[in-house]
Design a protein around this motif. Structure first.
Motif, short mmCIF file in Angstrom:
data_model
loop_
_atom_site.label_atom_id
_atom_site.label_comp_id
_atom_site.label_asym_id
_atom_site.label_seq_id
_atom_site.Cartn_x
_atom_site.Cartn_y
_atom_site.Cartn_z
N VAL A 1 78.07 -83.66 28.47
CA VAL A 1 79.48 -83.58 28.87
C VAL A 1 80.33 -83.13 27.70
O VAL A 1 81.17 -82.22 27.83
CB VAL A 1 79.98 -84.94 29.42
N ILE A 2 80.13 -83.74 26.55
CA ILE A 2 80.90 -83.40 25.35
C ILE A 2 80.69 -81.93 25.00
O ILE A 2 81.66 -81.20 24.73
CB ILE A 2 80.51 -84.33 24.18
N GLU A 3 79.45 -81.48 25.02
CA GLU A 3 79.12 -80.08 24.72
C GLU A 3 79.76 -79.14 25.75
O GLU A 3 80.38 -78.13 25.38
CB GLU A 3 77.60 -79.93 24.73
N GLU B 1 83.14 -75.90 25.79
CA GLU B 1 82.99 -74.53 26.28
C GLU B 1 83.82 -74.23 27.51
O GLU B 1 84.07 -73.06 27.82
CB GLU B 1 81.52 -74.25 26.59
N MET B 2 84.21 -75.24 28.26
CA MET B 2 84.95 -75.01 29.51
C MET B 2 85.97 -76.11 29.73
O MET B 2 85.89 -77.18 29.15
CB MET B 2 83.99 -74.92 30.69
N GLU B 3 86.93 -75.79 30.59
CA GLU B 3 87.95 -76.76 30.97
C GLU B 3 87.36 -77.79 31.94
O GLU B 3 86.41 -77.50 32.66
CB GLU B 3 89.13 -76.06 31.65
N TYR B 4 87.98 -78.95 31.99
CA TYR B 4 87.53 -80.02 32.88
C TYR B 4 87.44 -79.56 34.34
O TYR B 4 86.50 -79.89 35.04
CB TYR B 4 88.48 -81.23 32.77
N THR B 5 88.42 -78.78 34.78
CA THR B 5 88.47 -78.36 36.18
C THR B 5 87.27 -77.50 36.58
O THR B 5 86.89 -77.46 37.74
CB THR B 5 89.77 -77.59 36.49
N LYS B 6 86.66 -76.83 35.61
CA LYS B 6 85.50 -75.98 35.90
C LYS B 6 84.17 -76.74 35.76
O LYS B 6 83.14 -76.28 36.23
CB LYS B 6 85.50 -74.77 34.97
N LEU B 7 84.20 -77.88 35.13
CA LEU B 7 83.00 -78.69 34.93
C LEU B 7 82.52 -79.29 36.24
O LEU B 7 83.31 -79.79 37.02
CB LEU B 7 83.30 -79.82 33.93
N THR B 8 81.22 -79.21 36.48
CA THR B 8 80.64 -79.83 37.68
C THR B 8 79.53 -80.79 37.27
O THR B 8 78.98 -80.68 36.17
CB THR B 8 80.05 -78.78 38.64
N ILE B 9 79.21 -81.68 38.18
CA ILE B 9 78.09 -82.60 37.94
C ILE B 9 76.80 -81.79 37.78
O ILE B 9 75.95 -82.12 36.95
CB ILE B 9 77.97 -83.63 39.09
N TRP C 1 77.52 -93.08 37.34
CA TRP C 1 78.92 -92.70 37.48
C TRP C 1 79.19 -92.18 38.89
O TRP C 1 78.40 -91.41 39.43
CB TRP C 1 79.28 -91.61 36.47
N LYS C 2 80.32 -92.57 39.46
CA LYS C 2 80.65 -92.17 40.83
C LYS C 2 81.26 -90.77 40.88
O LYS C 2 81.18 -90.09 41.89
CB LYS C 2 81.65 -93.16 41.44
N HIS C 3 81.94 -90.37 39.81
CA HIS C 3 82.70 -89.13 39.81
C HIS C 3 82.65 -88.52 38.41
O HIS C 3 82.47 -89.25 37.43
CB HIS C 3 84.15 -89.45 40.22
N LYS C 4 82.88 -87.22 38.32
CA LYS C 4 82.84 -86.60 36.99
C LYS C 4 83.93 -87.15 36.08
O LYS C 4 83.77 -87.20 34.87
CB LYS C 4 82.88 -85.08 37.08
N SER C 5 85.04 -87.62 36.68
CA SER C 5 86.08 -88.23 35.85
C SER C 5 85.54 -89.47 35.13
O SER C 5 85.86 -89.71 33.97
CB SER C 5 87.31 -88.59 36.69
N ASP C 6 84.71 -90.24 35.81
CA ASP C 6 84.11 -91.43 35.20
C ASP C 6 83.19 -91.05 34.04
O ASP C 6 83.14 -91.75 33.02
CB ASP C 6 83.33 -92.24 36.24
N VAL C 7 82.48 -89.93 34.19
CA VAL C 7 81.60 -89.47 33.12
C VAL C 7 82.43 -89.04 31.91
O VAL C 7 82.05 -89.31 30.77
CB VAL C 7 80.68 -88.30 33.58
N VAL C 8 83.57 -88.41 32.17
CA VAL C 8 84.45 -87.99 31.07
C VAL C 8 84.98 -89.20 30.32
O VAL C 8 84.99 -89.22 29.08
CB VAL C 8 85.59 -87.09 31.58
N GLY D 1 88.48 -84.83 24.67
CA GLY D 1 89.81 -85.44 24.57
C GLY D 1 90.82 -84.75 25.46
O GLY D 1 91.62 -85.41 26.13
N ARG D 2 90.80 -83.42 25.47
CA ARG D 2 91.70 -82.68 26.36
C ARG D 2 91.38 -83.01 27.82
O ARG D 2 92.29 -83.20 28.63
CB ARG D 2 91.57 -81.18 26.11
N ALA D 3 90.09 -83.10 28.13
CA ALA D 3 89.68 -83.45 29.50
C ALA D 3 90.16 -84.85 29.85
O ALA D 3 90.60 -85.10 30.97
CB ALA D 3 88.17 -83.35 29.64
N LEU D 4 90.09 -85.76 28.91
CA LEU D 4 90.55 -87.13 29.13
C LEU D 4 92.01 -87.15 29.57
O LEU D 4 92.38 -87.85 30.51
CB LEU D 4 90.37 -87.98 27.87
N LEU D 5 92.85 -86.36 28.91
CA LEU D 5 94.26 -86.31 29.27
C LEU D 5 94.45 -85.80 30.69
O LEU D 5 95.28 -86.33 31.44
CB LEU D 5 95.03 -85.44 28.27
#
Length: 188
Positions: free
Chosen positions: A16-18, A22-30, A48-55, A95-99
């Motif tokens: 996830v960190i890696e 390379e990409m924005e959170y919105t483009k990241l998939t499980i 984790w139930k959702h990618k937000s939880d993984v972030v 960190g940006r994804a967290l926000l």
């Protein structure tokens, strides 16, 4: 997330960190995470139930000891160090994804606040109490508002100005916030 992570969980969190570098959170998939970690999607969904939880977990994992406080140092020193480290952590992909996640997923953000942020805030409150006992600062002050006033500008600078607060900005911020509560004869 549990205190102790398995090897697979570490691989997933590192993936996830890696990926977020390379990409924005919105483009990241499980699926992206699973491929990078070399696991099936069901393995990720086991924890984790959702990618937000993984972030949230990835941010906590990456910053595990970043925000440690040194109770032998002054309040000013600790706050400057913590804000610098937070600024750096929020400037990275996870960190940006967290926000983004905190703004978009209120329920998950609430759990993250309770499990991760609140315990760290309580440590800062202990540091404040320690500073009161050392006669660095006055005892009667709205410390919750003070803490909000310290951390909010970092988010504001990053979100609205796309600017990572540097050491000069943070030093001025800490001085500005601490000035009303410092006991004038205390050593910084």
């Amino acid at each position: 997330m549990e205190e102790k992570c398995s090897r697979k969980q570490h691989e997933i969190l590192n993936a996830v960190i890696e990926a977020l570098e390379e990409m924005e959170y919105t483009k990241l998939t499980i699926e992206d995470i699973a491929i990078r970690a070399g696991v099936g999607k069901s393995t990720i969904y086991r924890w984790w139930k959702h990618k937000s939880d993984v972030v949230f977990s990835a941010f906590a994992y990456k910053t595990e000891s970043v925000f440690d406080l040194d109770f032998n140092q002054s309040l000013k020193f600790n706050l400057q160090q913590q804000l610098l480290k937070l600024s750096h952590a929020l400037s990275q992909g996870v960190g940006r994804a967290l926000l983004v996640v905190m703004a978009e997923h209120r329920e998950s953000a609430g759990k993250f606040f309770q499990q991760y942020l609140l315990p760290r805030r309580e440590l800062v409150k202990k540091l404040l109490q320690n500073s009161i006992e050392r006669k660095e600062i006055i005892a009667d002050y709205p410390f919750d508002i003070m803490l909000d006033s310290l951390y909010a500008p970092l988010h504001y600078q990053i979100i609205f100005f796309n600017k990572i607060p540097d050491e000069v900005y943070i030093s001025k911020l800490v001085d500005f916030i601490l000035n009303p509560i410092l006991i004038k004869n205390s050593a910084e």
